[in-house]
Design a protein around this motif. Sequence first.
Motif, PDB file in Angstrom:
ATOM      1  N   GLU A   6       0.820  -1.221   0.000  1.00 17.58           N
ATOM      2  CA  GLU A   6       0.000   0.000   0.000  1.00 17.58           C
ATOM      3  C   GLU A   6       0.849   1.264   0.000  1.00 17.58           C
ATOM      4  O   GLU A   6       0.366   2.331  -0.370  1.00 17.58           O
ATOM      5  N   THR A   7       2.108   1.144   0.386  1.00 17.93           N
ATOM      6  CA  THR A   7       2.951   2.350   0.391  1.00 17.93           C
ATOM      7  C   THR A   7       3.584   2.597  -0.976  1.00 17.93           C
ATOM      8  O   THR A   7       4.317   3.565  -1.144  1.00 17.93           O
ATOM      9  N   ILE A   8       3.290   1.716  -1.913  1.00 17.35           N
ATOM     10  CA  ILE A   8       3.812   1.936  -3.266  1.00 17.35           C
ATOM     11  C   ILE A   8       3.443   3.331  -3.765  1.00 17.35           C
ATOM     12  O   ILE A   8       4.238   4.008  -4.416  1.00 17.35           O
ATOM     13  N   VAL A   9       2.259   3.754  -3.390  1.00 17.06           N
ATOM     14  CA  VAL A   9       1.785   5.057  -3.873  1.00 17.06           C
ATOM     15  C   VAL A   9       2.677   6.209  -3.433  1.00 17.06           C
ATOM     16  O   VAL A   9       2.613   7.289  -3.993  1.00 17.06           O
ATOM     17  N   ALA A  10       3.526   5.951  -2.398  1.00 14.80           N
ATOM     18  CA  ALA A  10       4.392   7.034  -1.918  1.00 14.80           C
ATOM     19  C   ALA A  10       5.851   6.784  -2.276  1.00 14.80           C
ATOM     20  O   ALA A  10       6.751   7.438  -1.768  1.00 14.80           O
ATOM     21  N   ASP A  11       6.100   5.828  -3.167  1.00 16.09           N
ATOM     22  CA  ASP A  11       7.481   5.561  -3.580  1.00 16.09           C
ATOM     23  C   ASP A  11       8.066   6.774  -4.298  1.00 16.09           C
ATOM     24  O   ASP A  11       7.369   7.437  -5.086  1.00 16.09           O
ATOM     25  N   THR A  12       9.342   7.031  -4.047  1.00 15.07           N
ATOM     26  CA  THR A  12       9.981   8.105  -4.814  1.00 15.07           C
ATOM     27  C   THR A  12      11.290   7.668  -5.434  1.00 15.07           C
ATOM     28  O   THR A  12      11.990   8.480  -6.030  1.00 15.07           O
ATOM     29  N   ARG A  49      -5.692   1.826   5.246  1.00 15.05           N
ATOM     30  CA  ARG A  49      -4.412   1.302   4.732  1.00 15.05           C
ATOM     31  C   ARG A  49      -4.445  -0.207   4.502  1.00 15.05           C
ATOM     32  O   ARG A  49      -3.834  -0.722   3.575  1.00 15.05           O
ATOM     33  N   PHE A  50      -5.188  -0.929   5.334  1.00 13.87           N
ATOM     34  CA  PHE A  50      -5.188  -2.390   5.166  1.00 13.87           C
ATOM     35  C   PHE A  50      -6.111  -2.815   4.031  1.00 13.87           C
ATOM     36  O   PHE A  50      -5.811  -3.746   3.299  1.00 13.87           O
ATOM     37  N   ALA A  51      -7.201  -2.077   3.875  1.00 14.74           N
ATOM     38  CA  ALA A  51      -8.078  -2.356   2.753  1.00 14.74           C
ATOM     39  C   ALA A  51      -7.346  -2.023   1.461  1.00 14.74           C
ATOM     40  O   ALA A  51      -7.402  -2.775   0.474  1.00 14.74           O
ATOM     41  N   ALA A  52      -6.646  -0.907   1.478  1.00 13.16           N
ATOM     42  CA  ALA A  52      -5.919  -0.464   0.294  1.00 13.16           C
ATOM     43  C   ALA A  52      -4.884  -1.515  -0.111  1.00 13.16           C
ATOM     44  O   ALA A  52      -4.660  -1.761  -1.298  1.00 13.16           O
ATOM     45  N   ARG A  53      -4.297  -2.146   0.883  1.00 10.82           N
ATOM     46  CA  ARG A  53      -3.290  -3.162   0.565  1.00 10.82           C
ATOM     47  C   ARG A  53      -3.913  -4.277  -0.282  1.00 10.82           C
ATOM     48  O   ARG A  53      -3.378  -4.645  -1.320  1.00 10.82           O
ATOM     49  N   GLU A  54      -5.062  -4.736   0.139  1.00 13.37           N
ATOM     50  CA  GLU A  54      -5.701  -5.829  -0.585  1.00 13.37           C
ATOM     51  C   GLU A  54      -6.079  -5.432  -2.011  1.00 13.37           C
ATOM     52  O   GLU A  54      -5.816  -6.153  -2.970  1.00 13.37           O
ATOM     53  N   VAL A  55      -6.674  -4.258  -2.089  1.00 14.33           N
ATOM     54  CA  VAL A  55      -7.110  -3.802  -3.406  1.00 14.33           C
ATOM     55  C   VAL A  55      -5.909  -3.586  -4.313  1.00 14.33           C
ATOM     56  O   VAL A  55      -5.913  -3.956  -5.497  1.00 14.33           O
ATOM     57  N   LEU A  56      -4.862  -3.019  -3.716  1.00 15.95           N
ATOM     58  CA  LEU A  56      -3.691  -2.718  -4.521  1.00 15.95           C
ATOM     59  C   LEU A  56      -3.032  -3.999  -5.037  1.00 15.95           C
ATOM     60  O   LEU A  56      -2.638  -4.092  -6.204  1.00 15.95           O
ATOM     61  N   VAL A  57      -2.948  -4.989  -4.175  1.00 16.90           N
ATOM     62  CA  VAL A  57      -2.349  -6.247  -4.606  1.00 16.90           C
ATOM     63  C   VAL A  57      -3.182  -6.847  -5.740  1.00 16.90           C
ATOM     64  O   VAL A  57      -2.657  -7.356  -6.737  1.00 16.90           O
ATOM     65  N   ARG A  58      -4.498  -6.744  -5.580  1.00 16.71           N
ATOM     66  CA  ARG A  58      -5.369  -7.271  -6.628  1.00 16.71           C
ATOM     67  C   ARG A  58      -5.135  -6.543  -7.956  1.00 16.71           C
ATOM     68  O   ARG A  58      -4.968  -7.153  -9.006  1.00 16.71           O
ATOM     69  N   ASP A  59      -5.058  -5.234  -7.870  1.00 17.20           N
ATOM     70  CA  ASP A  59      -4.833  -4.440  -9.083  1.00 17.20           C
ATOM     71  C   ASP A  59      -3.492  -4.761  -9.717  1.00 17.20           C
ATOM     72  O   ASP A  59      -3.371  -4.867 -10.938  1.00 17.20           O
ATOM     73  N   LEU A  60      -2.458  -4.887  -8.868  1.00 19.77           N
ATOM     74  CA  LEU A  60      -1.128  -5.182  -9.407  1.00 19.77           C
ATOM     75  C   LEU A  60      -1.155  -6.519 -10.140  1.00 19.77           C
ATOM     76  O   LEU A  60      -0.552  -6.684 -11.195  1.00 19.77           O
TER      77      LEU A  60
END
Length: 949
Positions: free
Chosen positions: A234-240, A328-339
């Motif tokens: 979920e922290t991918i969105v803040a990668d720099t 943040r935990f929900a986002a993790r699941e959704v993000l993994v699914r999207d990836l």
Amino acid sequence: MTSEPTPKREEMPKAFNPALVEASLYSRWQASGAFAPREAPGEEPYTIIMPPPNLTGELHLGHAMMDTVEDILIRWRRMQGRPALWLPGVDHAAIAVHTLIERQLAEEGLTRHDIGREAFLERTWQFVNANRARIFEQHKRLGISADWSRESFTMDPGPAKAVRTIFVDLYEKGLIYRGNRLINWCPGCQSALSDLEVDHEDVASFLWHVRYPLIDEQGQATGDYITIATTRPETIVADTAIAVHPDDPRYRHLHGQRARLPIIGRELPIVPDEAIDPEFGSGALKVTPGHDPTDFEIGERHGLPVVSAINVDGTLNEEAGPYAGMDRFAAREVLVRDLKEQGYLVKEEPHSHAVGHCSRCGSVVEPLISEQWFVAMKQEYGDHEPGPSAGAGPGFRRSIAGDALRAVRDGWVGPDGVKKQVRMVPERHTKVYENWLENIRDWCISRQIWWGHRIPVWYCDDCGEMTVAIEDPSRCVHCASESVRQDEDTLDTWFSSALWPLSTLGWPEETDDLRSFYPTSVMETNYDIIFLWVARMIMMGIFARDDVPFEHVYFHGTVRDDQGQRMSKSKNNGVDPLLLTHRYGSDAVRFKLITAGGTGNDQRLEEPRIEAARNFANKLWNAARFVLGDIEPGQRVQALDPSDRASLAAADRWILSRLERVVGDVDRLLERFELGEAGRTVHDFVWDELCDWYLEIAKIRLREQASADRDGDRSEGSHLPQANPERVQNNQSPLPVLVYVLDSCLRLLHPFMPYVTEEIWSGSGDLRSHLPEDAAASLIVATYPRPAQVWRDEAAERELGAVMSVVRAVRNLRRERGIDAGRRLEAYVVGDETLQRHAATIEALARVGPLHIVAERSAAPADSVATAVLDDAQIILPIASLFDFAAERENLEKQRAQASADVERLEKQLANESFTARAPAAVVEEARERLAAAASRLAGVEARLAELG
RNA sequence: GGGCGAUUAGCUCAGCUGGUUAGAGCGUCUGUUUUACACACAGAAGGUCACAGGUUCGAGCCCUGUAUCGCCCACCA
């Protein structure tokens, strides 16, 4: 003299009943003023500041342990005549109380913001005032002799001023600063936390391998990818950035290249950094400076931008694009699914790793960037003059952590010029402390909660500058604007706790207490708060006053349940100490806690052991009942005079000699904080020597005396063998010695078992009234026995030792040969004539008679006897019809085997020249004596065997 | 990844500065209404001091290593 038996004290029941006496004794102590330090000019004060229990907490066994240890130390020093101060207090427990009140509000469907800060604090104070008194009512039940007149609270005006004073001082020296940094954020408590308030727990999760497309200078995908591994997708969105190890050959060609962040689309530089472990995952790290401490540092090294994508409540913000607003935990699941759906997810492997949790509420802690206040731990300050710490030598630079390290490692030279090294008991904690200070990071002290000490900083609406002040300012110190607002945040609870030894004594005011009792003597606490509290007190103590806050730190162990599990609310395995005191008495609970384990070790709570301690209290009680039962009301016993020792019976000289050793041992042990060993030492003396032997011997003498008195009433003549001077000496009244030894034991034990000892001494037992001279009104303020040498008597110890082994041997023989316990039988003892004067003792204790003490074996019968051969005596029991040839023979063979093994071993040892040459003379001499004894024993056994045929 | 602690009798634990034949409480077994105490008394059984080396005249204790259990610290994503 009357021939009636002395009336027993009706007021002393047969069994000690703690419930009957504890409350009234406690009130009496308190009313007498004994808890306050005595005025004793010239005596060195002794001070313990009590670790303040939390306002929210119930009494638990950790408190009981703390109370007991500290009370023992205080009572002991008080009895030694020192002005002993034990200062109690309560901690405001900022987060704990704050969340408790919030929970109360929640039950009413409210939040703190609904009612506002003022109403919230008003409500909190109501809770505080309702609970503050109750807390110590529980502690008092353990008999603790704290000075309640000085009771303190971290939120009282005095301690509050101390907090502000040191804050301002630290700020002015540049050691407190405000900064935007990555901190531990608890979304549950909605507050920043210090590193120490985060518990790392292993959590089973996954390691997600995600591939990031590489791009060329035009930003076009090259078709190649770089794969990173992460536990926090979920922290991918803040990668720099993406980082790789500079020497990793797989990625060397990518240094300076760029990749595109999946989903979000941001361009990321690929940077080389030493912090990367090529072995882990793919060897490439996604860098998220806004939400990871390592990444934050990498970001600083490479000048990377910081993206904060997580809100204080744990939801994602607009930086998260499509995930904005999600938890943040929900986002993790959704993000993994999207990836996965978009083909970025390479693999998902099970992975267990440490996740930080809030030590208070258990929420997963989120590292995020926030503006907070910090105390600089390693920053140097001051004018770099050696100053009062001249002992530090040239090149000495002050810093908070450095000074605290020095105080423990090398010692700190205080304003009085005396070097004081803070000693930790057990010593092993020193290393842990030093290691922590060496690797310490700045301390985040601001908390986003309302209950606590508010940060004494005001911001000006006009010029924007800060005013930092002890007293609330009415205007900005920079532009004099009246439009100033105080910082909303409060301070970490431990910030005020760090000042506890100072603030309780009145600092920053130069009070009498501060002058008299600071630095304190001992800080006593559980080892689990060595960093949280102990280290910080040392830091702040030195900073504030240039002196260590205490000279010793004693860490007690943790009390676990009877399965060895840590007691906790969640396990519901806690045991209420008050239930135990109710069942067994405070003395028993205290004595168990102190004597059941080694210094500073954890221990299990086992009721059988408490029961044993209760039995000991009862044993002492009954020993006292026996002694007191033989004294007339109002009768004072004669004082003992060491120079007149020759008039005392051998048993008297023996018990006095033994007592004196015990006093010496206890003194030495207490000085070294070996409280358990000290308690056990007195316990063993009272039970095994005083009760099992001396009291029994005294009983015989008292009985003889009584019958002599009776006979004396009837006629001048007596059946007692008056011609025998030994008998006469033996018949000296044991009362003065009985009283003296009992009195000494009560004094020795008082710090451990205050109630039963006091009740015997000045309560229903009233032992004090029988002492030769006027003594203190209560044992609590009586004098503690001091080590001396006046009664040491090795000859008496040997003499009684011989008597005891004869008695034991007879008892043993009787048991072995199945002689009725009640049957009195004739006995012969071949041995030294000194045994003669103990004939009555041996007769009574071994239940034999008539007893013949003879010099030669030939003077005793040889047939149908049971024989025991000792080092310097032989026991011969004519047992006639009970005699069994085979049994006698078998028994003697056993004795022979033992004796000859002893002889062989000792001969071998003494034949070894390096032993005789290198071992201390005393050790060699002892071996020689033992060999002689064993040889004589062997000869005796063999002679008897020969006789037997 | 570091550090600390523990490992001793059936159970729970002591054991100080290396120096008798390693102790206690509980439990077990055998006895006892013994004039302070049955919350007691007397007696007994029960131990390869985790393991392997080493130092020493001598090791439960000191040193090295190993094993098991527990705890603390730490930014391997």
